[in-house]
Design a protein around this motif. Sequence first.
Motif, mmCIF file in Angstrom:
data_model
loop_
_atom_site.group_PDB
_atom_site.id
_atom_site.type_symbol
_atom_site.label_atom_id
_atom_site.label_comp_id
_atom_site.label_asym_id
_atom_site.label_seq_id
_atom_site.Cartn_x
_atom_site.Cartn_y
_atom_site.Cartn_z
ATOM 1 N N LYS A 46 -87.375 39.860 -27.959
ATOM 2 C CA LYS A 46 -87.762 38.679 -28.721
ATOM 3 C C LYS A 46 -89.258 38.832 -28.958
ATOM 4 O O LYS A 46 -90.038 38.973 -28.010
ATOM 5 N N ARG A 47 -89.633 38.844 -30.230
ATOM 6 C CA ARG A 47 -91.025 39.051 -30.589
ATOM 7 C C ARG A 47 -91.881 37.871 -30.142
ATOM 8 O O ARG A 47 -91.425 36.732 -30.112
ATOM 9 N N PHE A 58 -85.657 37.960 -32.886
ATOM 10 C CA PHE A 58 -85.118 39.073 -32.111
ATOM 11 C C PHE A 58 -85.183 40.347 -32.938
ATOM 12 O O PHE A 58 -85.141 40.305 -34.168
ATOM 13 N N ASP A 59 -85.273 41.493 -32.252
ATOM 14 C CA ASP A 59 -85.434 42.761 -32.965
ATOM 15 C C ASP A 59 -85.039 43.926 -32.068
ATOM 16 O O ASP A 59 -84.596 43.751 -30.938
ATOM 17 N N ILE A 60 -85.271 45.103 -32.608
ATOM 18 C CA ILE A 60 -85.070 46.376 -31.930
ATOM 19 C C ILE A 60 -85.776 46.328 -30.574
ATOM 20 O O ILE A 60 -86.812 45.678 -30.438
ATOM 21 N N THR A 61 -85.260 47.043 -29.578
ATOM 22 C CA THR A 61 -85.868 46.999 -28.253
ATOM 23 C C THR A 61 -87.355 47.321 -28.315
ATOM 24 O O THR A 61 -88.182 46.624 -27.745
ATOM 25 N N ALA A 62 -87.702 48.398 -29.000
ATOM 26 C CA ALA A 62 -89.110 48.774 -29.193
ATOM 27 C C ALA A 62 -89.214 49.499 -30.527
ATOM 28 O O ALA A 62 -88.390 50.364 -30.837
ATOM 29 N N ALA A 135 -92.164 38.733 -26.270
ATOM 30 C CA ALA A 135 -92.030 37.552 -25.425
ATOM 31 C C ALA A 135 -91.042 37.786 -24.286
ATOM 32 O O ALA A 135 -91.263 37.331 -23.161
ATOM 33 N N SER A 136 -89.934 38.494 -24.579
ATOM 34 C CA SER A 136 -88.892 38.701 -23.573
ATOM 35 C C SER A 136 -87.946 39.801 -24.033
ATOM 36 O O SER A 136 -87.970 40.223 -25.185
ATOM 37 N N VAL A 137 -87.110 40.250 -23.108
ATOM 38 C CA VAL A 137 -86.073 41.240 -23.400
ATOM 39 C C VAL A 137 -84.736 40.621 -23.000
ATOM 40 O O VAL A 137 -84.629 39.976 -21.952
ATOM 41 N N HIS A 138 -83.730 40.831 -23.854
ATOM 42 C CA HIS A 138 -82.419 40.206 -23.652
ATOM 43 C C HIS A 138 -81.316 41.256 -23.707
ATOM 44 O O HIS A 138 -81.410 42.215 -24.477
ATOM 45 N N ALA A 139 -80.285 41.047 -22.926
ATOM 46 C CA ALA A 139 -79.111 41.919 -22.907
ATOM 47 C C ALA A 139 -77.998 41.263 -23.704
ATOM 48 O O ALA A 139 -77.743 40.065 -23.567
#
Length: 190
Positions: A46-47, A58-62, A135-139
């Motif tokens: 999440k950017r 939300f977007d690509i992991t990196a 901001a965060s990483v989501h599964a």
Amino acid sequence: MERLKVFDESYTYVKEASRDEVHRQGLWHETFHCWLIDDEFVYIQKRSATKKDFPSLFDITAAGHILATETVMDGIREVEEELGLVVDLTKIHSKGIVQDIIRLPGFIDREFANVFIYQSTYKPSQFLLQQEEVASVHAVEKSVLVALFFTELETVLCTNIFDGMTSEIGLSDFVPHERAYFEQIALLLK
């Protein structure tokens, strides 16, 4: 000022230009897209709410631009910068180039996206997020995200890997990549 390589639509190098000029004129350029996956999940970022482009989506992991002085593999720095992870080169696999165009008023992003899949074994405690970027990483369950990208589902559940909070998201919650981009990524994730 960031300078990028500019290409024609056949991916032939043309010149260098500033990032602002590239987006203002809609010039083709290279980017690095890395999707972290494991056997069950795809990890999405999440950017940051303070990002100039597409805040809080939300977007690509990196992902990021490949600078004029860099090679495609130098794009791995995005994983290290944005997520604070040390990359194991034996776990990252090139999946080729996917063209992607994002059109907004005064902004045309024409990308030759160099797509990579990274087989992740990272634990949440190993991430050190670059707060101004992520901001965060989501599964998200892999099969469910694939269905969303093919528009077979309208929403999916994602779980923040740091606090376990779940959110219901749809494609409108993602950076507005072309539908063809999402479909090609879905094929690569299957």
